[in-house]
Design an enzyme around this catalytic site. Structure first.
Site, PDB file in Angstrom:
ATOM      1  N   GLY A 169     -23.231 -23.133 -47.732  1.00  0.00           N
ATOM      2  CA  GLY A 169     -23.773 -23.791 -46.572  1.00  0.00           C
ATOM      3  C   GLY A 169     -25.273 -23.865 -46.644  1.00  0.00           C
ATOM      4  N   GLY A 170     -26.027 -23.199 -45.625  1.00  0.00           N
ATOM      5  CA  GLY A 170     -27.444 -23.312 -45.751  1.00  0.00           C
ATOM      6  C   GLY A 170     -28.405 -22.902 -46.879  1.00  0.00           C
ATOM      7  N   GLY A 404     -37.149 -52.121 -72.450  1.00  0.00           N
ATOM      8  CA  GLY A 404     -37.465 -51.714 -71.095  1.00  0.00           C
ATOM      9  C   GLY A 404     -37.792 -50.222 -71.391  1.00  0.00           C
ATOM     10  N   ALA A 405     -37.459 -49.457 -72.304  1.00  0.00           N
ATOM     11  CA  ALA A 405     -37.790 -48.008 -72.446  1.00  0.00           C
ATOM     12  C   ALA A 405     -39.067 -47.980 -73.193  1.00  0.00           C
ATOM     13  CB  ALA A 405     -36.585 -47.396 -73.370  1.00  0.00           C
TER      14      ALA A 405
HETATM   15  C1  HXC Z   1     -21.960 -12.305 -40.891  1.00  0.00           C
HETATM   16  C2  HXC Z   1     -21.269 -11.736 -43.158  1.00  0.00           C
HETATM   17  C3  HXC Z   1     -21.484 -13.110 -43.560  1.00  0.00           C
HETATM   18  C4  HXC Z   1     -21.818 -14.032 -42.598  1.00  0.00           C
HETATM   19  C5  HXC Z   1     -20.531 -11.911 -45.373  1.00  0.00           C
HETATM   20  N1  HXC Z   1     -20.796 -10.935 -44.180  1.00  0.00           N
HETATM   21  N2  HXC Z   1     -20.862 -13.336 -44.806  1.00  0.00           N
HETATM   22  N3  HXC Z   1     -21.771 -11.364 -42.131  1.00  0.00           N
HETATM   23  N4  HXC Z   1     -22.083 -13.334 -41.411  1.00  0.00           N
HETATM   24  N5  HXC Z   1     -21.768 -15.320 -42.822  1.00  0.00           N
HETATM   25  C6  HXC Z   1     -20.495  -9.752 -44.234  1.00  0.00           C
HETATM   26  C7  HXC Z   1     -19.239  -9.175 -44.272  1.00  0.00           C
HETATM   27  O1  HXC Z   1     -18.756  -9.248 -43.089  1.00  0.00           O
HETATM   28  C8  HXC Z   1     -19.223  -7.718 -45.002  1.00  0.00           C
HETATM   29  O2  HXC Z   1     -19.642  -6.957 -43.992  1.00  0.00           O
HETATM   30  C9  HXC Z   1     -20.365  -8.096 -45.958  1.00  0.00           C
HETATM   31  O3  HXC Z   1     -20.951  -9.207 -45.449  1.00  0.00           O
HETATM   32  C10 HXC Z   1     -19.807  -8.357 -47.263  1.00  0.00           C
HETATM   33  O4  HXC Z   1     -18.837  -9.583 -47.302  1.00  0.00           O
HETATM   34  P1  HXC Z   1     -17.533  -9.650 -48.200  1.00  0.00           P
HETATM   35  O5  HXC Z   1     -16.753 -10.459 -47.678  1.00  0.00           O
HETATM   36  O6  HXC Z   1     -16.821  -8.246 -47.977  1.00  0.00           O
HETATM   37  O7  HXC Z   1     -18.095  -9.751 -49.698  1.00  0.00           O
HETATM   38  P2  HXC Z   1     -17.495 -10.633 -50.577  1.00  0.00           P
HETATM   39  O8  HXC Z   1     -15.937 -10.278 -50.906  1.00  0.00           O
HETATM   40  O9  HXC Z   1     -18.215 -10.371 -52.049  1.00  0.00           O
HETATM   41  O10 HXC Z   1     -17.526 -11.996 -50.223  1.00  0.00           O
HETATM   42  C11 HXC Z   1     -18.698 -12.891 -50.291  1.00  0.00           C
HETATM   43  C12 HXC Z   1     -18.538 -14.035 -49.522  1.00  0.00           C
HETATM   44  C13 HXC Z   1     -17.934 -14.108 -48.349  1.00  0.00           C
HETATM   45  C14 HXC Z   1     -17.840 -15.043 -50.398  1.00  0.00           C
HETATM   46  C15 HXC Z   1     -20.036 -14.758 -49.168  1.00  0.00           C
HETATM   47  O11 HXC Z   1     -18.382 -12.824 -47.487  1.00  0.00           O
HETATM   48  C16 HXC Z   1     -17.853 -15.005 -47.441  1.00  0.00           C
HETATM   49  O12 HXC Z   1     -16.991 -16.292 -47.605  1.00  0.00           O
HETATM   50  N6  HXC Z   1     -18.556 -15.178 -46.134  1.00  0.00           N
HETATM   51  C17 HXC Z   1     -18.704 -16.223 -45.355  1.00  0.00           C
HETATM   52  C18 HXC Z   1     -19.382 -17.426 -45.821  1.00  0.00           C
HETATM   53  C19 HXC Z   1     -19.616 -18.617 -45.182  1.00  0.00           C
HETATM   54  O13 HXC Z   1     -18.905 -19.380 -44.808  1.00  0.00           O
HETATM   55  N7  HXC Z   1     -20.826 -18.481 -44.433  1.00  0.00           N
HETATM   56  C20 HXC Z   1     -21.117 -19.798 -43.401  1.00  0.00           C
HETATM   57  C21 HXC Z   1     -21.717 -20.821 -44.364  1.00  0.00           C
HETATM   58  S1  HXC Z   1     -22.047 -22.275 -43.114  1.00  0.00           S
HETATM   59  P3  HXC Z   1     -19.284  -5.422 -44.285  1.00  0.00           P
HETATM   60  O14 HXC Z   1     -19.683  -4.750 -43.097  1.00  0.00           O
HETATM   61  O15 HXC Z   1     -17.804  -5.307 -44.354  1.00  0.00           O
HETATM   62  O16 HXC Z   1     -20.158  -5.097 -45.583  1.00  0.00           O
HETATM   63  C22 HXC Z   1     -23.684 -22.115 -43.294  1.00  0.00           C
HETATM   64  C23 HXC Z   1     -24.350 -23.108 -42.221  1.00  0.00           C
HETATM   65  C24 HXC Z   1     -25.775 -23.505 -42.357  1.00  0.00           C
HETATM   66  O17 HXC Z   1     -24.392 -21.427 -43.726  1.00  0.00           O
HETATM   67  C25 HXC Z   1     -25.775 -24.873 -42.424  1.00  0.00           C
HETATM   68  C26 HXC Z   1     -27.341 -25.275 -42.506  1.00  0.00           C
HETATM   69  C27 HXC Z   1     -27.385 -26.614 -43.199  1.00  0.00           C
END
Ligand code: HXC
Length: 510
Positions: A169-170, A404-405
Site C-alpha cells: 500500500g502506502g 535513430g539509435a
Molecule cells: C496496525 C499492524 C499493521 C497495520 C501489522 N500490524 N500491520 N498494526 N496496522 N497495518 C501489527 C500486527 O497487529 C502485529 O502486532 C505486528 O504488527 C506484527 O504483525 P504480524 O501480522 O504478526 O507480522 P507478520 O506475520 O510478519 O506479517 C506482516 C504483514 C501483516 C504481512 C505486514 O501484518 C499484514 O498483512 N499487515 C497488514 C498489511 C496491510 O494490509 N496494510 C494496509 C495497507 S493499505 P502485535 O501486537 O501482534 O505484534 C495502505 C493504505 C495506504 O497502506 C495507501 C496510500 C496510497
C-alpha cells in the site's frame, strides 16, 4: 538533578527497546535487523543523532490509548556516511508492525523537511505493515504528506529507499517517488496489494516472493535498482553508493582524491572489438577499464541487460556511464533499455553529474511486441532525456551507431559536448545487408551484384570518417587512450554553462 538525568536514561533505554525483547527476537529470527541496528550499520560509528525518540501516537480507537510505545514505529534523525551528512528514517517493525500513524508520519515529514531545507540526501529504510489500521484516514493523510515531500525534494536532494521487510500500500509509493530502491532477497516484498487480495480479486494464487520479491522487482518490473542477500550486505554497499552521490543539486558532482593516473593507457582495449562485426564483446570491460580504480557501481544490472548504467569516477569525480551491451540482444535499444537509461540520464542531469556514453547499438528492436508495447514512446523518453540534459556529455562510439539509435545516444546533434569514435566505428542508417537489399532491391537474387554493393556500402559508410568529415564526430581516437581522452574532455567541461529555455517543466513522454 541526578534523578532527572537517570530518568532520561531510563526513558531512552525503554524507547530503544521498541516493541520489546520478544518482538526483537522474532525480527532476528526472520533474518532481519532492527531499525536501530540498521541505522548503526549505515552511518559512521557514533554519528547518529536521533530526534523525536519520545513521540507517541494520539489514537483512542480500538484500545490504542492503552498501547503507546515511544517512537511510534519509526526511528528518525541524521548522521554521517564517510563523513558526509545524511538524514535517515527507519521503520521499526517491532512497534505496531512499523505501520504508519499520524504521529509516525509527522516524524518522517520532519526529517524530510529538514533534509530538503538543509540540502542533504535522505535514506528511508522500510519494513512495515502499511497504514496503521486503527487510525483510518489519519494514516492515509500521513502517507500523502510523505508523498508530497518526496515529490518536492525530487531533483533537489538524492532520495534513497531501502526495502527490508514487507512493504504494501502506502509504503510502496513513497519509495517509487524516490531516486533509487534497494531490496533484500528473501525478506523484503513490495506490492500495492498482497497475495490475499490478489487471490480474492483475480483468483490468482501467488506467493509474496513471486508477487513482489527482490528478484521480481530487479529483473521483471524494474521497480528496484539492486538486490542483496541480507541487511548487512545491503547497508555496507549502500555506504559505497552514497559516496558517489552529491549532497544536493547545487554543489555539482562529488569529488574525492584519486589515485589512478588520468592518462592510464589500456592496451587491451585495442583488441576489445572482434574482427567479425556480428560477434559480441563485453562492454562492461570497457567501462571498468576506464573508471578510476575499476570501481563501477552498476544500477539495475539484472534488468534490460542490453544497456549498462551506473556510476564510476574519473579523476575522483563522480560520472554517470551509459553503455550499450552487445552481449545481450546485440546491444539493441528496446522499450525496457530506453526507460532504464532515460531515468538514469535524468538523475545525472538533475544533479549535474557528467554523462559518458559508450555506443554500440544496431538500432531499435523491431517487432509487434515492441511496437504494441509503446516502443515509440519509451524510445522517446531516452531521446528526451539526452536532449534536455545540460550536464557535460561525452560520447564514444566503439562500433555500431545505426539509425535513430545513433541520434539518441548522446549524438552531437543532441548537444553532445565531446563526441569521439574508435576507428572500428560504423555510423550509418543501417547495417550493410539491410541497406543493400533496400536500395538495390532489383539485384536481389544476383549474389555477385549484391556482394559488390555490400562491399561498396561497407567501405563507404561503415566507418567513422564520414561523420568525422562533417564534424559530427570530433575526433577518431585510439581505443587505448580512451580514459585519457575522457578525463581531458571532462576537465575541459568543468565550467560548462548551458541553460534550457524557461519553462514550468517539460512534458517528457511518460
Ligand atoms: C496496525 C499492524 C499493521 C497495520 C501489522 N500490524 N500491520 N498494526 N496496522 N497495518 C501489527 C500486527 O497487529 C502485529 O502486532 C505486528 O504488527 C506484527 O504483525 P504480524 O501480522 O504478526 O507480522 P507478520 O506475520 O510478519 O506479517 C506482516 C504483514 C501483516 C504481512 C505486514 O501484518 C499484514 O498483512 N499487515 C497488514 C498489511 C496491510 O494490509 N496494510 C494496509 C495497507 S493499505 P502485535 O501486537 O501482534 O505484534 C495502505 C493504505 C495506504 O497502506 C495507501 C496510500 C496510497
Amino acid at each position: 538533578m541526578r534523578d532527572i538525568i537517570a530518568e532520561l536514561e531510563e526513558r531512552r533505554r525503554v524507547a530503544r527497546m521498541g516493541g520489546g525483547e520478544e518482538r526483537i527476537a522474532a525480527q532476528h529470527a526472520k533474518g532481519k535487523l532492527t531499525a536501530r541496528e540498521r541505522i548503526n550499520l549505515l552511518l559512521d560509528p557514533d554519528s547518529f543523532e536521533e530526534i523525536d525518540m519520545f513521540v507517541e501516537h494520539n489514537c483512542h480507537e480500538f484500545g490504542m490509548e492503552e498501547q503507546k510505545i515511544p517512537g511510534d514505529g519509526v526511528v528518525t534523525g541524521w548522521g554521517t556516511v564517510n563523513g558526509r551528512p545524511i538524514y535517515v528514517f527507519a521503520k521499526d517493525f517491532t512497534v505496531f508492525g512499523g505501520s504508519l500513524s499520524r504521529a509516525h508520519a509527522n516524524k518522517i515529514n520532519k526529517v524530510q523537511d529538514m533534509a530538503l531545507r538543509n540540502r542533504m540526501p535522505i535514506v528511508g529504510i522500510l519494513d512495515s505493515g502499511g497504514a496503521r489500521i486503527q487510525e483510518g484516514v489519519d494514516a492515509l493523510g500521513g502517507y500523502a504528506d510523505v508523498f508530497q515531500r518526496n515529490t518536492l525534494a525530487s531533483g533537489v536532494i538524492p532520495q534513497i529507499s531501502v526495502i527490508m521487510g514487507p512493504c504494501a500500500g502506502g509504503d510502496v509509493y513513497s519509495p517509487a517517488l524516490t531516486d533509487f530502491i534497494f531490496m533484500v532477497r528473501g525478506t523484503s516484498y513490495m506490492f500495492v496489494t498482497g497475495p490475499d487480495v490478489v487471490k480474492t480479486v483475480t483468483n490468482e494464487e501467488v506467493s509474496a516472493e513471486e508477487l513482489g520479491g527482490a528478484k521480481i522487482h530487479t529483473s521483471k518490473s524494474s521497480v528496484a535498482d539492486g538486490a542483496y542477500d541480507n541487511d548487512i550486505e545491503l547497508l555496507s554497499d549502500l555506504r559505497r553508493f552514497i559516496d558517489f552521490l552529491p549532497l544536493c543539486n547545487k554543489v555539482g558532482s562529488p569529488e574525492r582524491p584519486a589515485y589512478d593516473a588520468h592518462d592510464r593507457v589500456e592496451e587491451s582495449l585495442d583488441t576489445l572489438i572482434p574482427d567479425n562485426p556480428n560477434m559480441p564483446y563485453d562492454m562492461l570491460e570497457l567501462v571498468e577499464k576506464v573508471v578510476d580504480e575499476n570501481d563501477f557501481f552498476e544500477i539495475q544490472k539484472d534488468f534490460a541487460k542490453n544497456i549498462i548504467v551506473g556510476f564510476g569516477r574519473i579523476e575522483g569525480r563522480t560520472t554517470g556511464f551509459v553503455a550499450n551491451q552487445p552481449l545481450t540482444l546485440a546491444g539493441v535499444l528496446d522499450s525496457d533499455a530506453s526507460r532504464k537509461a532515460a531515468r538514469f540520464v535524468r538523475f545525472c542531469d538533475c544533479f549535474d553529474i557528467p554523462i559518458v556514453s559508450f555506443v554500440d547499438v544496431p538500432g531499435f528492436l523491431p517487432g509487434t511486441a515492441q511496437e504494441y508495447g509503446g516502443l515509440i514512446k519509451h524510445g522517446a523518453k531516452l531521446l528526451f532525456a539526452y536532449a534536455e540534459a545540460t550536464t557535460p556529455k561525452v560520447t564514444i562510439i566503439t562500433r555500431k551507431a545505426y539509425g535513430g539509435a545513433y541520434d539518441v545516444m548522446a549524438s552531437k546533434h543532441l548537444r553532445g559536448d565531446v563526441n569521439y569514435a574508435w576507428p572500428t566505428a560504423e555510423i550509418a542508417v543501417m547495417g550493410a545487408k539491410g541497406a543493400v537489399e533496400i536500395i538495390f532491391r532489383s539485384a536481389i537474387g544476383d549474389e555477385e551484384a549484391l556482394a559488390k554493393h555490400t562491399q561498396d556500402y561497407e567501405e563507404k559508410f561503415l566507418n567513422p570518417f564520414v561523420a568525422a568529415e562533417r564534424g559530427y564526430i570530433d575526433e577518431v581516437i585510439q581505443p587505448h587512450n580512451t580514459r585519457r581522452r575522457i578525463s581531458r574532455a571532462l576537465a575541459l567541461l568543468r565550467n560548462k554553462n548551458m541553460e534550457n529555455p524557461w519553462k514550468k517543466h517539460g512534458n517528457i513522454p511518460l
